[in-house]
Design an enzyme around this catalytic site. Structure first.
Site, mmCIF file in Angstrom:
data_model
loop_
_atom_site.group_PDB
_atom_site.id
_atom_site.type_symbol
_atom_site.label_atom_id
_atom_site.label_comp_id
_atom_site.label_asym_id
_atom_site.label_seq_id
_atom_site.Cartn_x
_atom_site.Cartn_y
_atom_site.Cartn_z
ATOM 1 C CG PHE A 127 -1.999 1.040 1.131
ATOM 2 C CD1 PHE A 127 -3.022 0.921 0.197
ATOM 3 C CD2 PHE A 127 -1.986 2.142 1.966
ATOM 4 C CE1 PHE A 127 -4.010 1.890 0.099
ATOM 5 C CE2 PHE A 127 -2.974 3.118 1.872
ATOM 6 C CZ PHE A 127 -3.991 2.987 0.934
ATOM 7 C CG ASP A 199 -0.621 -2.481 6.914
ATOM 8 O OD1 ASP A 199 -1.696 -2.771 7.471
ATOM 9 O OD2 ASP A 199 -0.480 -1.466 6.205
ATOM 10 C CE1 TYR A 224 -10.283 2.889 6.288
ATOM 11 C CE2 TYR A 224 -9.281 3.922 8.207
ATOM 12 C CZ TYR A 224 -9.253 3.621 6.854
ATOM 13 O OH TYR A 224 -8.203 4.036 6.075
ATOM 14 C CE LYS A 225 -7.992 -0.689 4.958
ATOM 15 N NZ LYS A 225 -8.558 0.318 4.045
ATOM 16 N NE ARG A 387 -9.963 -2.859 -3.203
ATOM 17 C CZ ARG A 387 -9.458 -2.215 -2.158
ATOM 18 N NH1 ARG A 387 -8.307 -2.591 -1.628
ATOM 19 N NH2 ARG A 387 -10.068 -1.174 -1.644
#
Length: 428
Positions: A127, A199, A224-225, A387
């Site tokens: 990322f 991560d 928050y995912k 995705r």
């Protein structure tokens, strides 16, 4: 061929189907983007309102004690620990994923500063913010960041040599959904004297994680995912107990002091992971995160001593298997290629498809139909990506069927070619 009736039968047999009732999902929406922002728990509005109107509005500053605000980072950290293979007292919820990554990478580099090792290794496809932070820290601390492909971690020509100080990886790749073998990769890094920073942004709440069993060194993750904590929810940080008395925290704020309310002029770090705290904590946001964590932990009741993640993982794999099979059965000839690994041990909880043309517009056409996924731009090695994230807490097998049905219609009618679906939004 798989049928809609087959999917409905699987839903009827699904022991986790009642967990969907924990969430507010708009009518007509098939939400396949929990890997980017989780759905709102039904309990969140009332809990946040209680914090605002009662605890803040009436309790005022007394609520640091009477409402137990002060220990929220540790209390929520203990809940996260149950999902990532950690133990109580090893995790705190605080700050953002990016800020926490800065802290743990700084700590790892500090441990290696006198080792003579000068390389930090990460994936080229990691990322971007992880790479930006690593690039900045390496420049400041006199290290060199080297970007590799995942295949270079294995084999006789592995990049893991005695020059490597830190291996920094995302457990599940955000763009492809490919998942590392954390235990094997960590062992390979330790064999050459390197430390590991993981991560878990696309892992926590999505796939089983075993930080202690893997003997990892440092880890951070997103709230928050798959943890459903709300947009910009606080993240979390973990450190192995073997490093608890050694690591340095670059943001030495008062909340990470051993005794914050002594108000001494010199910093004395709190023991263990508590020193990862910096400033006054965002209590309203933490309250929302706790609601999200409780939705994931609710799966524990379906799996006894094996924890929440074992049951959720089994359903996640069944959902993603079903999506892959239906796309290949029903969308053949439309230029879609599977990017996510087929092998269960290498797959996160998302399915990514690539297409040479129109990937962004196809996603926008699906969103207009209520099928919400997202798009990630390609690069020189990979075309653009559609995705789709599968959160087993609120996604069912009929949802998978209906999503593919919409995808079929968008492709067969060339609906995606319409002008409004080809205008780029600020957030893709």
């Amino acid at each position: 061929m798989t049928t809609l009736a087959d999917c409905r039968a699987l839903d009827a047999q699904d022991p986790l189907r009642a967990l969907r009732d924990q969430f507010t999902i708009p009518e007509g929406v098939l939400y396949l983007d929990g890997n980017s922002l989780g759905v709102m728990p039904k309990a969140a509005p009332a809990r946040i309102a209680e914090v605002v109107t009662k605890e803040w509005g009436e309790g005022l500053i007394r609520s640091w004690n009477t409402a137990s605000w002060f220990d929220l980072p540790q209390r929520l950290g203990d809940k996260v620990a149950r999902l990532i293979g950690a133990t109580p007292g090893e995790v705190v919820c605080t700050d953002s994923t990016s800020v926490n990554l800065y802290k743990v990478l700084f700590a790892a580099l500090s441990q290696q500063k006198d080792s003579g090792r000068k390389l930090v290794i990460s994936e080229r496809s990691n990322f971007p913010t992880d790479l930006y932070i690593a690039e900045s820290l390496c420049r400041e601390r006199g290290f060199t960041l080297k970007l590799i492909d995942a295949s270079e971690l294995q084999g006789p020509d592995s990049v893991l040599t005695e020059e490597v100080a830190v291996l920094m990886l995302t457990h599940v790749n955000y763009r492809t959904g490919a998942m590392h073998d954390m235990k094997a990769v960590t062992a390979a890094a330790h064999a050459v004297g390197a430390l590991t920073v993981w991560d878990l942004a696309h892992s926590a709440g999505a796939v089983p994680v075993a930080l202690n069993d893997s003997n990892a060194d440092y880890a951070i993750g997103c709230g928050y995912k798959y943890l459903n904590g709300g947009p910009g929810a606080p993240a979390f940080a973990w450190v192995h107990t073997k490093h608890a008395g050694e690591f340095e925290q670059p943001l030495s704020g008062w909340w990470g002091h051993a005794a914050p309310f002594e108000f001494t002029p010199h910093y004395r770090p709190a023991p263990g992971v508590g020193r990862y705290l910096c400033g006054t904590q965002p209590i309203i946001a933490l309250a929302g995160l706790e609601c999200g964590l409780d939705t994931v932990l609710a799966a524990e009741s379906f799996n006894g001593d094996h924890g929440a993640m074992s049951a959720l993982r089994a359903k996640s794999l069944a959902l993603t298997d079903m999506f892959i099979r239906l796309v290949e059965e029903r969308c053949a000839g439309h230029g879609l290629s599977l990017v996510t690994p087929r092998e269960h041990e290498q797959r996160g909880s998302q399915v990514c498809l690539s297409r040479e043309e129109g990937a962004y517009a196809i996603v926008q056409a699906l969103i207009a139909r209520g099928v919400i996924g997202d798009y990630r731009a390609g690069d020189s090695q990979m075309p653009d990506i559609l995705r789709f994230g599968f959160t087993p807490l609120y996604i069912g097998f009929e949802d998978v069927w209906n999503s593919v049905e919409h995808l079929v219609q968008v492709l067969e009618t060339a609906e995606w070619k319409r002008e409004e679906f080809n205008r780029k939004n600020a957030v893709t």
